[in-house]
Design an enzyme around this catalytic site. Structure first.
Site, mmCIF file in Angstrom:
data_model
loop_
_atom_site.group_PDB
_atom_site.id
_atom_site.type_symbol
_atom_site.label_atom_id
_atom_site.label_comp_id
_atom_site.label_asym_id
_atom_site.label_seq_id
_atom_site.Cartn_x
_atom_site.Cartn_y
_atom_site.Cartn_z
ATOM 1 N N TYR A 26 4.167 11.298 -40.445
ATOM 2 C CA TYR A 26 5.198 10.932 -39.689
ATOM 3 C C TYR A 26 4.978 9.555 -38.952
ATOM 4 O O TYR A 26 5.939 8.865 -38.785
ATOM 5 C CB TYR A 26 5.498 12.168 -38.820
ATOM 6 C CG TYR A 26 6.612 11.983 -37.699
ATOM 7 C CD1 TYR A 26 7.899 12.247 -38.061
ATOM 8 C CD2 TYR A 26 6.328 11.376 -36.490
ATOM 9 C CE1 TYR A 26 8.837 11.931 -37.362
ATOM 10 C CE2 TYR A 26 7.211 11.153 -35.406
ATOM 11 C CZ TYR A 26 8.535 11.563 -35.787
ATOM 12 O OH TYR A 26 9.527 11.087 -34.911
ATOM 13 N N ASP A 27 3.970 9.501 -38.401
ATOM 14 C CA ASP A 27 3.402 8.541 -37.673
ATOM 15 C C ASP A 27 3.436 7.351 -38.407
ATOM 16 O O ASP A 27 3.910 6.148 -38.142
ATOM 17 C CB ASP A 27 1.990 8.540 -36.987
ATOM 18 C CG ASP A 27 2.006 9.558 -35.951
ATOM 19 O OD1 ASP A 27 3.131 9.897 -35.282
ATOM 20 O OD2 ASP A 27 1.063 10.318 -35.624
ATOM 21 N N LEU A 62 3.952 9.521 -26.260
ATOM 22 C CA LEU A 62 2.379 8.759 -26.015
ATOM 23 C C LEU A 62 2.396 8.013 -27.205
ATOM 24 O O LEU A 62 2.891 8.272 -28.573
ATOM 25 C CB LEU A 62 1.258 9.753 -25.895
ATOM 26 C CG LEU A 62 1.201 10.405 -24.839
ATOM 27 C CD1 LEU A 62 -0.124 11.373 -24.969
ATOM 28 C CD2 LEU A 62 0.821 9.398 -23.519
ATOM 29 N N LYS A 93 -5.981 16.367 -26.173
ATOM 30 C CA LYS A 93 -4.353 16.348 -26.451
ATOM 31 C C LYS A 93 -4.315 17.685 -27.189
ATOM 32 O O LYS A 93 -4.486 17.868 -28.406
ATOM 33 C CB LYS A 93 -4.357 15.266 -27.477
ATOM 34 C CG LYS A 93 -2.785 15.165 -27.783
ATOM 35 C CD LYS A 93 -2.280 13.839 -28.588
ATOM 36 C CE LYS A 93 -1.065 13.668 -28.872
ATOM 37 N NZ LYS A 93 -0.249 14.976 -29.181
ATOM 38 N N ARG A 105 11.269 19.642 -24.214
ATOM 39 C CA ARG A 105 11.487 17.893 -23.864
ATOM 40 C C ARG A 105 12.592 17.475 -24.511
ATOM 41 O O ARG A 105 13.224 16.466 -23.845
ATOM 42 C CB ARG A 105 10.126 17.282 -24.782
ATOM 43 C CG ARG A 105 10.333 15.797 -24.601
ATOM 44 C CD ARG A 105 8.928 15.065 -25.286
ATOM 45 N NE ARG A 105 8.774 15.432 -26.302
ATOM 46 C CZ ARG A 105 7.953 14.641 -27.191
ATOM 47 N NH1 ARG A 105 7.291 13.820 -26.579
ATOM 48 N NH2 ARG A 105 7.584 14.871 -28.652
ATOM 49 N N LYS A 116 -5.788 9.916 -32.008
ATOM 50 C CA LYS A 116 -5.612 11.139 -32.846
ATOM 51 C C LYS A 116 -6.815 11.490 -33.649
ATOM 52 O O LYS A 116 -7.399 10.510 -34.164
ATOM 53 C CB LYS A 116 -4.641 11.168 -33.724
ATOM 54 C CG LYS A 116 -2.990 10.987 -33.161
ATOM 55 C CD LYS A 116 -2.621 12.473 -32.773
ATOM 56 C CE LYS A 116 -1.307 12.733 -32.589
ATOM 57 N NZ LYS A 116 -0.381 12.707 -33.934
ATOM 58 N N CYS A 130 11.580 22.028 -70.250
ATOM 59 C CA CYS A 130 12.795 21.917 -71.281
ATOM 60 C C CYS A 130 12.900 21.281 -72.293
ATOM 61 O O CYS A 130 13.533 21.313 -73.084
ATOM 62 C CB CYS A 130 14.007 22.169 -70.661
ATOM 63 S SG CYS A 130 14.674 20.442 -69.931
ATOM 64 N N CYS A 189 13.712 14.350 -65.373
ATOM 65 C CA CYS A 189 14.122 15.391 -66.644
ATOM 66 C C CYS A 189 15.351 15.056 -66.712
ATOM 67 O O CYS A 189 16.317 15.001 -65.896
ATOM 68 C CB CYS A 189 13.743 16.594 -66.383
ATOM 69 S SG CYS A 189 14.686 17.838 -67.500
#
Ligand code: IVH
Length: 680
Positions: free
Chosen positions: A39-40, A86, A118, A139, A317, A412, A427
């Site tokens: 995501y970041d 943040l 965190k 939030r 992080k 298939c 496909c």
């Protein structure tokens, strides 16, 4: 506009849409499908592209916003001061750059930093009036959140009254912090979920969010949530002169706060980071990184904030967990839109607390770039609950045989094609490909769509295999009592399944539209379509202009929706779904003409004849704006029994006050009754 600017615009639009979709899944559905890390990455990519384009960034771009707008189930409340997010750092170099930037900005003065773990939970804003807890909100988008007061009151860590001792409490104080679920409570909850046959929560954050956002606060209480305070909003800045002193003060007032460390240089920051990374597994709750903040409030003010986040803090992080294992096989998985994805079958290995035996390789380009082959040793990463992915192969054997890209659909046998500008191979089997059908049905019954409990993957595969189900409509005409001799399907299970199928007939329109699996229509876009059009027929009949009027819908999405409903097969399935009694619930539309329409109204105290939240919901349908706290912007306060501080405040501010009898008349109001009166 030059060609390249146009394509940059296009890319930015698509990226914004994608990020909004992820916001919606994370904040509203509590069911993210990508890792925080990915995501970041998306968000950063968007910021880069916006910078490249060099035009003013619209305020509604996800790069400028925090989280998702509040969902409509709870009353929306405005925070006294916005709740910021943040900025993130993922490497030592980024932390060093951050610290240097701030030191430079402060003219090289020595700075003191506070390091906080965190917490991986969700932020809330608590409002204390004269020391009493009067409101709590999530939030939301940072400016408005959802009123979760009743639910928050069940959390033992959150004091209802603040003890200011001999001092008089501030008239208003906002306390901010993180609601989280301990590892132990999470494990116990998931054990219960599993026992009840419900889908387990992917991680403690989702579990905490899902538990807080319950209309029935008793469920919140059962789930055992916790809270750490880490900041203040309106009315709080005079409590202390630094973050460390503030935490001390909050702890004296009765809040739980985390252990923190003060350091005075980057080496100290990074040292703390590594220590916490070591200690992480031992902590009773999940942390996903470390937050560095300038300790001194005067200095914080001096450096200020940007749109989403303060400049005086950053989150460092932890990297997603990674392990090495061996590829046993590469299989090709056919998705619901026919996209064929390479998947590595792995020697099972534990990562991030679960055993992983498959990992996605995304597409042919990735497969080749990462040089993954049968027998290769690979690094596998898993973050949160999302599908594990192969990061790269290690010790690549140049002589190894690379996997062949299929020319025929592995399910298939139809030819495989690749569209220009697309990395995916597809496909061409369309409706006759059973693998695509299985995936479409899995999507249709999934939790965010029609939510048919008990309709598992194996069952769907067999229903398709035995040709009992050819499309979603067949699910509603099938005689489930025929399945009693299938493995795992006793009489009771069959009856329950039939009930679950029947119960899904009346899902809200937004879910139904999402379940149809139209290209480019994710859960967020489906919700926007439902709100705009209100009724399935209106969506089906929509032309391009009216589709483009829906927030977030561009030409690509509009074309996809129109094509979907123009397709004869889809029309046939829709007709049969409706004939079987599937009746998507009309999205709520406002009833106009109510005497309180457009007014901001606060309900306080308890009412005899109606629950407060139900009354608020009903008023909202009349276009009334329910609010949880009284201010000079309130138009009216409706007071029930034992109304306390809010009623006093209304009197102080000279705001009109009504009683329960009046409330009941307003709730019973209907436009028809008005018409009759008018005709009289
Ligand atoms: S300070 C203006 N401190 O992380 C400062 N946030 O990714 C805003 N979080 O929205 C927050 N632990 O929900 C702060 N010790 C901590 C935190 C923390 C977890 C959450 C919070 C914030 C998000 C940003």
């Amino acid at each position: 506009m030059s060609g390249s600017t146009a394509s940059l615009q296009h890319e930015i639009e698509a990226l914004r849409r994608e990020i909004r979709e992820h916001n919606y899944r994370y904040y509203i559905l509590d069911h993210p499908t990508i890792s925080d890390h990915d995501y970041d990455r998306l968000l950063r990519h968007l910021q880069q592209l916006e910078a490249e384009l060099g035009e003013p960034v619209p305020a509604d771009s996800p790069s400028q916003q925090v989280g998702a707008p509040p969902s409509s189930t709870f009353t929306s409340v405005a925070h006294g001061e916005p709740l910021l997010s943040l900025a993130n750092a993922f490497s030592d170099a980024e932390v060093e750059a951050f610290a240097r930037r701030l030191t430079d900005q402060l003219g090289g003065a020595t700075t003191r930093w506070i390091v906080e773990p965190k917490i991986d939970g969700l932020a809330v804003n608590l409002r204390y009036e004269a020391g009493h807890l009067t409101a709590a909100a999530t939030r939301g988008d940072g400016v408005h959140g959802e009123d979760v007061t009743d639910n928050v009151r069940t959390i033992a860590d959150i004091p209802w009254h603040l003890d200011f001792g001999t001092q008089s409490p501030p008239a208003l104080l906002e306390v901010r912090g993180e609601i989280y679920m301990s590892k132990a409570a999470f494990a116990a909850l998931n054990a219960r979920q599993q026992q009840a046959g419900a889908t387990p929560f992917a991680n403690p954050r989702n579990a905490a969010a899902g538990s807080l956002r319950q209309l029935d606060a008793r469920i919140t209480r059962e789930r055992q949530l916790n809270f750490f305070a880490y900041g203040v909003g309106l009315g709080g800045h005079a409590l202390a002169e630094s973050q460390s002193a503030l935490l001390q003060r909050l702890s004296e007032l009765g809040f739980a706060v985390q252990q923190t460390t003060l350091v005075d240089d980057v080496a100290g920051l990074l040292h703390c980071y590594r220590q916490l990374q070591q200690a992480r597994a031992e902590l009773p709750y999940e942390i996903d990184g470390v937050v560095y903040k300038l300790d001194d409030f005067t200095l914080q003010q001096q450096v200020g904030a940007v749109a989403r986040a303060p400049r005086w803090a950053i989150a460092h992080k932890f990297p997603a967990e990674e392990v090495t294992t061996q590829v046993e096989e590469i299989v090709w998985q056919v998705g619901r839109t026919g996209v064929i994805t390479p998947v590595a079958v792995l020697q099972p290995v534990a990562v991030g607390g679960v055993v992983v035996s498959r990992a996605t390789l995304h597409n042919v380009d990735e497969l080749q770039r990462k040089a993954v082959y049968v027998g290769a040793r690979v690094i596998v990463r898993r973050a949160g609950d999302v599908i594990p992915e192969v990061v790269q192969a290690v010790d690549v054997d140049a002589a190894a045989e690379m996997p062949a890209v299929p020319t025929q659909c592995p399910a298939c046998g139809a030819a495989v094609y690749r569209l220009q500008d697309e990395v995916a191979i597809r496909c061409s089997g369309g409706l006759s490909c059973a693998a695509q059908l299985v995936e479409r049905l899995r999507h249709f019954v999934s939790r965010a769509a029609m939510d048919i409990d008990g309709m598992g993957d194996k069952l769907i595969a067999r229903l398709v295999d035995e040709q009992l189900v050819h499309d979603a409509a067949d699910l509603y005409s099938l005689d489930y009592s025929r399945l009693t001799d299938w493995p795992g399907m006793g009489e009771r299970s069959c009856a329950k399944l039939a009930d679950a199928v029947a119960a899904s007939k009346k899902r809200p329109l937004a879910r139904f539209l999402f379940a149809l699996g139209m290209r480019h229509v994710g859960a967020a876009t489906a919700a926007a379509l439902a709100t705009q059009f209100g009724h399935l027929d209106a969506v089906m009949a929509a032309d391009e202009a009216s589709l483009l009027a829906v927030p977030d819908v561009g030409p690509e999405v509009a074309a996809s929706v129109m094509n979907f409903f123009a397709e004869p097969h889809n029309r046939d399935v829709l007709a049969r779904l409706r004939a079987a009694g599937v009746e998507p619930q009309v999205a709520e539309q406002l009833v106009s003409g109510h005497p309180l329409a457009g007014k901001t109204v606060v309900l306080t105290g308890s009412f005899q004849a109606v629950a407060r939240r139900a009354a608020q919901e009903q008023l909202r349908k009349f276009g009334v704006k329910p609010a949880s706290s009284v201010s000079k912007n309130s138009d009216l306060v409706i007071a029930g029994e034992r109304a306390g501080s809010k009623l006093n405040k209304a009197r102080e501010l000279g705001i009109a006050v009504a009683d329960e009898a009046q409330l009941m008349r307003w709730l019973a109001w209907s436009p028809e009754a008005q018409d009759t009166q008018a005709a009289d």
